[in-house]
Design an enzyme around this catalytic site. Sequence first.
Site, PDB file in Angstrom:
ATOM      1  N   HIS A   1     -18.427  -3.850  33.840  1.00  0.00           N
ATOM      2  CA  HIS A   1     -17.477  -4.321  33.728  1.00  0.00           C
ATOM      3  C   HIS A   1     -17.271  -5.756  33.896  1.00  0.00           C
ATOM      4  O   HIS A   1     -16.992  -6.282  35.111  1.00  0.00           O
ATOM      5  CB  HIS A   1     -16.176  -3.593  34.119  1.00  0.00           C
ATOM      6  CG  HIS A   1     -14.936  -4.124  33.369  1.00  0.00           C
ATOM      7  ND1 HIS A   1     -14.176  -3.141  32.532  1.00  0.00           N
ATOM      8  CD2 HIS A   1     -14.262  -5.277  33.341  1.00  0.00           C
ATOM      9  CE1 HIS A   1     -13.263  -3.765  32.000  1.00  0.00           C
ATOM     10  NE2 HIS A   1     -13.214  -5.171  32.526  1.00  0.00           N
TER      11      HIS A   1
ATOM     12  N   HIS B   1     -16.482 -10.091  32.331  1.00  0.00           N
ATOM     13  CA  HIS B   1     -15.963 -10.757  31.164  1.00  0.00           C
ATOM     14  C   HIS B   1     -16.722 -12.180  31.320  1.00  0.00           C
ATOM     15  O   HIS B   1     -16.441 -13.159  31.937  1.00  0.00           O
ATOM     16  CB  HIS B   1     -14.617 -11.340  31.281  1.00  0.00           C
ATOM     17  CG  HIS B   1     -13.671 -10.160  31.032  1.00  0.00           C
ATOM     18  ND1 HIS B   1     -13.082 -10.011  29.842  1.00  0.00           N
ATOM     19  CD2 HIS B   1     -13.446  -9.064  32.043  1.00  0.00           C
ATOM     20  CE1 HIS B   1     -12.554  -8.718  30.104  1.00  0.00           C
ATOM     21  NE2 HIS B   1     -12.753  -8.073  31.447  1.00  0.00           N
TER      22      HIS B   1
ATOM     23  N   GLN C   1      -8.819  -8.704  23.194  1.00  0.00           N
ATOM     24  CA  GLN C   1      -7.964  -9.199  24.526  1.00  0.00           C
ATOM     25  C   GLN C   1      -6.306  -9.256  24.158  1.00  0.00           C
ATOM     26  O   GLN C   1      -5.411  -8.656  25.129  1.00  0.00           O
ATOM     27  CB  GLN C   1      -8.207 -10.461  24.706  1.00  0.00           C
ATOM     28  CG  GLN C   1      -7.445 -11.203  26.007  1.00  0.00           C
ATOM     29  CD  GLN C   1      -7.659 -10.596  27.312  1.00  0.00           C
ATOM     30  OE1 GLN C   1      -8.609 -10.895  27.962  1.00  0.00           O
ATOM     31  NE2 GLN C   1      -6.717  -9.625  27.741  1.00  0.00           N
TER      32      GLN C   1
ATOM     33  N   HIS D   1     -10.139  -1.050  28.071  1.00  0.00           N
ATOM     34  CA  HIS D   1      -9.273  -1.611  29.370  1.00  0.00           C
ATOM     35  C   HIS D   1      -8.111  -0.700  29.282  1.00  0.00           C
ATOM     36  O   HIS D   1      -7.306  -0.663  28.244  1.00  0.00           O
ATOM     37  CB  HIS D   1      -8.886  -2.943  29.071  1.00  0.00           C
ATOM     38  CG  HIS D   1     -10.045  -4.068  29.603  1.00  0.00           C
ATOM     39  ND1 HIS D   1     -11.083  -4.271  28.867  1.00  0.00           N
ATOM     40  CD2 HIS D   1     -10.033  -4.773  30.610  1.00  0.00           C
ATOM     41  CE1 HIS D   1     -11.663  -5.194  29.508  1.00  0.00           C
ATOM     42  NE2 HIS D   1     -11.028  -5.673  30.401  1.00  0.00           N
TER      43      HIS D   1
ATOM     44  N   GLU E   1      -4.215  -0.640  32.511  1.00  0.00           N
ATOM     45  CA  GLU E   1      -4.284  -1.631  33.567  1.00  0.00           C
ATOM     46  C   GLU E   1      -2.694  -2.056  33.806  1.00  0.00           C
ATOM     47  O   GLU E   1      -2.622  -3.263  33.596  1.00  0.00           O
ATOM     48  CB  GLU E   1      -5.262  -3.114  33.185  1.00  0.00           C
ATOM     49  CG  GLU E   1      -5.675  -3.591  34.493  1.00  0.00           C
ATOM     50  CD  GLU E   1      -6.456  -4.719  34.124  1.00  0.00           C
ATOM     51  OE1 GLU E   1      -6.718  -5.035  33.048  1.00  0.00           O
ATOM     52  OE2 GLU E   1      -6.562  -5.716  35.045  1.00  0.00           O
TER      53      GLU E   1
ATOM     54  N   ASP F   1     -15.758  -7.424  37.123  1.00  0.00           N
ATOM     55  CA  ASP F   1     -14.929  -7.836  36.096  1.00  0.00           C
ATOM     56  C   ASP F   1     -14.692  -9.216  36.019  1.00  0.00           C
ATOM     57  O   ASP F   1     -14.776  -9.724  35.035  1.00  0.00           O
ATOM     58  CB  ASP F   1     -13.374  -7.304  36.533  1.00  0.00           C
ATOM     59  CG  ASP F   1     -12.326  -7.282  35.420  1.00  0.00           C
ATOM     60  OD1 ASP F   1     -12.736  -7.661  34.407  1.00  0.00           O
ATOM     61  OD2 ASP F   1     -11.117  -6.862  35.887  1.00  0.00           O
TER      62      ASP F   1
HETATM   63 ZN   LIG Z   1     -11.738  -6.511  32.177  1.00  0.00          ZN
END
Ligand SMILES: [Zn+2]
Length: 429
Positions: free
Chosen positions: A57, A59, A152, A210, A213, A309
Site C-alpha cells: 500500500h 502512493h 481519491q 481505501h 479510513e 502508505d
Molecule cells: Zn493510501
Amino acid sequence: MSFDLLLKNAVLPDGRPADIGCAGGRILAVEPRLEAEAGQVIDAGGRLVAPPFVDVHFHMDATLSLGLPRLNQSGTLLEGIALWGELKPILTQEAVIERALRYCDLAVSQGLLAIRSHVDVCDDRLLAVEALLEVKAKVRDYIDLQLVAFPQDGYFRSPGAAANLLRALDLGVDVVGGIPHFERTMADGAASLRALCEIAAARGLQVDIHCDESDDPLSRHIEALAYETQRLGLHGRVAGSHLTSMHSMDNYYAAKLIPLIAEAGVHAIANPLINITLQGRADTYPKRRGQTRVPELRAAGVNVAFGHDCVMDPWYSLGSGDMLDVAHMGLHVGQMTSREAMRWCFEAVTTNPARIMGLEGYGLAPGCNADFVVLQAADPIEAIRLKAARLFVVRRGRVIAESAPRLARLALPGRPAQVDAAAYAPATA
Ligand SMILES: [Zn+2]
C-alpha cells in the site's frame, strides 16, 4: 552443479541454516551446506536471509512532494487530501517520474523490491497515471510495481472519476481502487463498491479499496466490500486497506464482521505509521490508536499485511522506504509482543503482502526467483528490533544494493573497541 551466485552461511526466517545457490535468475538449491563452483560467493556470516520486502500500500504519485505547495498544518487526513488537491494542478509528468524513480532507488537500498502503488485518477489529464506507467516500465528489472486506479476525490463525488478510472485501466493500470468513506453518503459508498467490484469481475482484475479510513464506529463499508466479494466470486482478489473504523467498532458487531471478511477471502492491509498519526485526531483523551484489529483478523484466518502508505508527502512527513520501520510500528500499536507474533510481523511486510499482490516466484525455495535480502540480524525479530542494515540486496541472482554493517566505535577504558547492536542475542530464542 555450478552457480552464478552462491550465498553461504545464511539463516532462513524460520531459523534453518542455509546456503542458497542461484543460476539463470532463479534459486536452484537451498541446503544446509552447498559445495559448488560459483561466479560469486557471498558469506552471510550466520545472518538472516529473507525474501525481499513488499509494500502493498503506497502512493508513488505523491511521494517526496513534502512541502509542495505548503505543509499540512493540522496533520489530518482531510487537510492532506485538500493539500494534494492544491498540488495536483501544478504537477508535471517529469517531476512525478523523477520523484518516483528517486523513491525506487531508496526502496532498492532497503531491500523493498515489490510495491503496489495507488495512483489518483481524478485529474482528467491522467498525468500521474501516465507518469507511473512509465516508471513501472523503467524499474521492471528491479522492482515489481503494481498500480491501483484510485479515485481519491470519490468515484461518484468527483465528476470525471468513473470515466477516468476506466481509461486508466485501459492504459494498463492493474487494480481497481476506491474510497467509499469519502463519498457523500454511506449509500453512495456502498454503491461505489458495487460498481467497482463489478468492473473488476468483468475485467478479471483485483480490487484494493481505501476502506473505512475514519474513526466512525458505524462506518460499514468493509461489510459491503465482503458482501460484494462473495456475490461476485472475487475470493482472494480483494483487499481492504486501512479498515481503521474497525478499531472503534462495537465489539459485538466486530465479532460478527471478522468471520464475514474471512469467509469472503478479503485481505486486510493496515498502514501502521499513517494510522497511528492520522486517526483519533478529533479525540481529546483517551485518544484512539485507529489501527485495525490485526491480531483478531489474523486469528480468524484473514491474510493481513502492513503497508507503508506514505513517505514525505501531504499526509506524512517521515518514512524512508524501510518496511522494518513499518513492522516495528505495527507490532507496537497492535501490542503483538509474543515471539510468535513478532515473527508474524515480519511476514506482514514480506510473504503476506506478496500473496495479496499475487507475486509469482516469490520466496526462498528452489525454483523461486533469485531475489533476497541479507540483513545484519540473526532472525526476523532482531531485524525488526534493529531495523537492521540490508547488507546485500539481490535481484535475479545479481547484487543490486549493498550496505556496510552498522558498527559503532567506542572510546571507553576497559570496554570493547566497538559495538555491534546485532550481537545482543536473547537468552531464549
Ligand atoms: Zn493510501
